[in-house]
Design an enzyme around this catalytic site. Structure first.
Site, short mmCIF file in Angstrom:
data_model
loop_
_atom_site.label_atom_id
_atom_site.label_comp_id
_atom_site.label_asym_id
_atom_site.label_seq_id
_atom_site.Cartn_x
_atom_site.Cartn_y
_atom_site.Cartn_z
N GLU A 93 -8.14 -12.05 -5.29
CA GLU A 93 -7.55 -12.03 -3.96
C GLU A 93 -8.42 -12.86 -3.02
OE1 GLU A 93 -7.34 -8.05 -2.57
OE2 GLU A 93 -6.14 -7.29 -4.25
N ASN A 94 -7.86 -13.21 -1.89
CA ASN A 94 -8.66 -13.78 -0.81
C ASN A 94 -9.02 -12.66 0.16
OD1 ASN A 94 -5.77 -13.90 -0.31
ND2 ASN A 94 -6.28 -14.80 1.68
N ALA A 95 -10.25 -12.68 0.64
CA ALA A 95 -10.74 -11.60 1.51
C ALA A 95 -10.28 -11.77 2.94
CB ALA A 95 -12.26 -11.53 1.45
N LEU A 96 -10.14 -13.01 3.39
CA LEU A 96 -9.76 -13.30 4.77
C LEU A 96 -8.56 -14.24 4.77
CD1 LEU A 96 -13.30 -13.97 6.30
CD2 LEU A 96 -11.98 -11.85 6.39
N HIS A 129 -20.56 -10.96 -0.35
CA HIS A 129 -21.21 -12.24 -0.63
C HIS A 129 -22.39 -12.53 0.28
CE1 HIS A 129 -19.14 -13.76 2.99
NE2 HIS A 129 -18.11 -13.04 2.56
N THR A 186 -12.37 -10.02 -4.89
CA THR A 186 -11.96 -10.68 -3.65
C THR A 186 -12.82 -11.91 -3.36
OG1 THR A 186 -13.43 -9.28 -2.31
CG2 THR A 186 -11.22 -8.46 -2.72
N ASP A 222 0.84 -1.19 0.00
CA ASP A 222 0.00 0.00 0.00
C ASP A 222 0.87 1.25 0.00
OD1 ASP A 222 -3.05 -0.73 0.52
OD2 ASP A 222 -1.83 -2.13 1.69
N LYS A 262 -10.02 -2.44 -7.63
CA LYS A 262 -10.60 -3.55 -6.86
C LYS A 262 -12.07 -3.31 -6.56
CE LYS A 262 -9.06 -4.36 -2.66
NZ LYS A 262 -8.22 -4.88 -1.56
N GLU A 295 -11.34 -0.23 -2.27
CA GLU A 295 -12.33 -0.86 -3.13
C GLU A 295 -13.33 0.17 -3.65
OE1 GLU A 295 -12.39 -5.07 -0.62
OE2 GLU A 295 -13.82 -3.47 -0.16
N ASP A 299 -7.62 -4.73 9.57
CA ASP A 299 -6.75 -3.57 9.76
C ASP A 299 -6.07 -3.68 11.11
OD1 ASP A 299 -7.58 -2.70 7.34
OD2 ASP A 299 -8.82 -1.04 8.08
N HIS A 332 -7.27 5.97 1.00
CA HIS A 332 -8.21 5.76 2.09
C HIS A 332 -7.47 5.65 3.42
CE1 HIS A 332 -6.82 1.75 0.88
NE2 HIS A 332 -7.06 1.37 2.13
N ARG A 362 -2.21 -12.64 3.93
CA ARG A 362 -1.23 -11.59 3.88
C ARG A 362 0.03 -12.11 4.51
NH1 ARG A 362 -2.03 -6.19 3.76
NH2 ARG A 362 -4.25 -6.47 4.16
#
Length: 633
Positions: free
Chosen positions: A483-486, A403, A445, A153, A398, A285, A201, A193, A515
């Site tokens: 990407e994977n969200a979690l 979902h 994601t 980032d 992104k 996003e 975060d 952002h 991550r």
């Protein structure tokens, strides 16, 4: 008789078909002579080919009757068949090239694997790398595992924190140099952002202090919900053209930061920095901040974020252009109709089946709400294309994988986030079309989730959503990344990522894993599973069995007599996964439909009745008053 007889090899090569032509040769006909010469030449070619295959240094057979050719000198190319001596009239036997068919366990093509760096890779206070030695060691491990690169980032709140147009790239200079030294690629995220307030975060990076100072005096530059809660994660898209930030608009501030980045790292683009992902909203996003963790819990429908004066003004002007000025004063919907952040759609008058969302008035509002978000994304991306057009870098944006509540007819959670998708309407095709128009890659994601993992009460369909978005991107001829969200460290999660990358028989452009951290590189089962996943992405094939080699940091003093360390690990995928303050996967998750929190609803209703901010009230009255002020500007 001819003064020079043909060579013996030519005489031997003559067949019965050529001898009648030889008899006609002396009749003096030029046409016959030409035909004879052509047939004789064609007849000698197969024989010459066979003589070349004899393997002699001169290239002819021993009984050819001609002197051998001189050997080739150094540097002169030698051309000969590779498959042994060929028969008369045959060419070389070459292996037939066949494209391997993609089996169920094979990939269509290689999917480059990237890994997200920690959010605090560059320290937000002193603008230096956080633990550079440890970071370099982990980057080397990722390189050895077969990763293509990393994602980082570029925080607006760090680079321009000293003042307008005062850019400090000290920490990112160190990061780019380190990534280049290790031999990895870098995906740079233009993060306009705030970090903090979203899922995952782990640190706080605010917007530049001088931007926050403007927001303290002008609250209308922030996204605002129906309770007049101001969200400071990202500047409201309604203020895109408001010249209130020391003579600049938000669009100009985004453009200036991207231009400074492109000028600073011109010599690293695109060899090292191969992609620039443009942030278009909260968490980077393109969406509204409809589900902030401060007010929301999973799987709530969220709230509309269009109650600031700039967005109210735009809604009124749009209604006037459409010939329906009254709609600009009575919309957005009344708070009693849409409920609070954590409610389910069936408990609201607006999103339940047969509710207000199916009326023509609601269709007008929702079209404006979603088109305003797409227009904001397009205006920012136009500046990005203009800045990076001569650098040959890949541009991406992104879109959030919302979902939950996707199995309902109204798709309430997606609608409040700005994606106007219902059971009868496509919400992602217009976004993909806008991305394709500007040559921007569609990053999506939640590729690690399956439908069966999420509890029943969430009405979640993440796998179906990923497939829908992938088809829409392909239909609009838009490149897609994932990407994977979690965070997921279990085998089941990695298998789902692989399946999503190859869904539909076509691989995505790249995949970024979330991550890098201590949980991932623990020298145990988590790192073992990731290294297996990286090997599968590198070799384009799912490995049914996998034995991990010893860790690279193992001491070499053990010598060859020490037994090799081989892990055989299986993860059952039952580890708990939390999202939005609630456990959504793992043991102990209830799969029943929950009732709304009536106490929270009554408390929010009382706050709305008591809260008065300046001349603004809430509900329909707030819309009328805001419209009056908006029309006066």
């Amino acid at each position: 008789p001819h003064p020079r007889a043909p060579p013996p090899c030519c005489c031997q090569a003559q067949t019965a078909q050529t001898r009648p032509l030889t008899a006609l040769r002396g009749r003096g006909s030029p046409l016959v002579a030409a035909i004879f010469a052509a047939v004789s030449l064609l007849a000698t070619l197969p024989a010459a080919a066979g003589e070349l295959q004899a393997g002699q240094p001169g290239g002819l057979a021993p009984d050819s009757g001609l002197p051998p050719r001189p050997a080739l000198e150094m540097g002169e190319p030698r051309r000969r068949w590779r498959g042994g001596a060929a028969k008369l009239g045959e060419g070389p036997k070459r292996a037939k090239l066949t494209r391997p068919k993609c089996k169920s366990e094979d990939w269509g093509k290689k999917v480059p694997l990237f890994v997200m760096l920690p959010l605090d890779t560059v320290h937000p206070e002193n603008n230096t790398l956080n633990q550079p030695d440890l970071l370099r060691e982990r980057l080397v491990e990722l390189k050895r595992a077969g990763c293509e690169g990393v994602m980082a980032d570029i925080w607006w709140g760090i680079v321009e924190q000293k003042g307008p147009l005062m850019y400090d790239w000290t920490g990112y200079d160190e990061l780019v140099s380190m990534v280049a030294d290790v031999g990895l690629k870098l995906q740079a995220v233009m993060s306009f952002h705030q970090c903090g307030g979203n899922v995952g975060d782990e640190c706080t990076v605010t917007l530049p202090p001088w931007v926050l100072e403007v927001g303290e005096t002008n609250h209308e530059v922030w996204y605002t919900d129906m309770d007049l809660n101001r969200n400071t994660e990202y500047l409201s898209l309604g203020a895109d053209h408001a010249r209130v930030f020391f003579g600049r608009t938000p669009l100009e501030m985004y453009r200036d930061l991207m231009q400074s980045f492109a000028d600073r790292y011109l010599h690293f683009i695109p060899d090292v920095i191969i992609e620039a992902q443009i942030g278009l909203g909260p968490a980077g996003e393109m969406r509204y901040p409809s589900y902030p963790l401060k007010h929301w819990s999973f799987p709530g429908l969220g709230q509309f974020q269009c109650y600031d004066r700039y967005m109210r003004k735009d809604l009124i002007q749009t209604a006037i252009k459409c010939g329906k000025p009254d709609l600009g004063l009575v919309w957005p919907p009344h708070p009693d109709d849409v409920g609070v952040y954590s409610w389910a759609p069936e408990h609201t008058h607006f999103f339940r089946d047969g509710g207000m969302w199916e009326t023509p008035e609601a269709d007008f509002f929702l079209k404006w709400y979603s088109s305003a978000l797409i227009r904001h994304g397009e205006e920012v991306l136009k500046h990005a294309v203009a800045v990076f057009k001569s650098t040959n870098i890949i541009l991406a944006a992104k879109v959030a994988g919302i979902h939950w509540q996707a199995a309902t007819n109204s798709h309430a959670a997606e609608v409040t986030a700005g994606y106007y998708r219902t059971v009868n309407r496509d919400g992602y095709g217009p976004i993909a079309q806008m991305f394709a128009r500007h040559g921007v890659m569609f990053d999506f994601t939640c590729l690690e989730m399956s439908n069966s993992e999420i509890p029943e009460w969430a009405r979640s369909r993440p796998a179906d959503l990923v497939q829908t978005v992938k088809l829409k991107a392909a239909e609009k001829r838009c490149l897609m990344a994932g990407e994977n969200a979690l965070p997921r460290h279990d085998r089941k999660g990695y298998e789902k990522m692989q399946e999503a990358c190859l869904a539909g028989g076509k691989s995505i452009a790249s995949f970024t894993y979330l991550r890098l951290g201590h949980d991932m590189m623990d020298d145990g089962p988590n790192w073992f599973e990731f290294s297996r996943f990286a090997a599968e992405m590198t070799h384009c094939k799912v490995l049914p069995t996998w034995s991990a080699p010893p860790p690279s940091r193992q001491s070499r003093r053990a010598g060859s007599h020490a037994p090799s360390l081989v892990f055989h690990h299986h993860e059952d995928g039952d580890s708990p996964v939390f999202f939005g303050g609630r456990q959504i996967m793992g043991p102990g998750v209830r799969r029943t439909i929950t009732e709304p929190d009536l106490d929270a609803w009554e408390a929010a209703k009382q706050r709305r009745q008591k809260s008065v901010h300046g001349d603004f009230a809430t509900g329909v009255q707030a819309g009328a008053v805001a419209g009056k002020y908006a029309t006066q500007d």
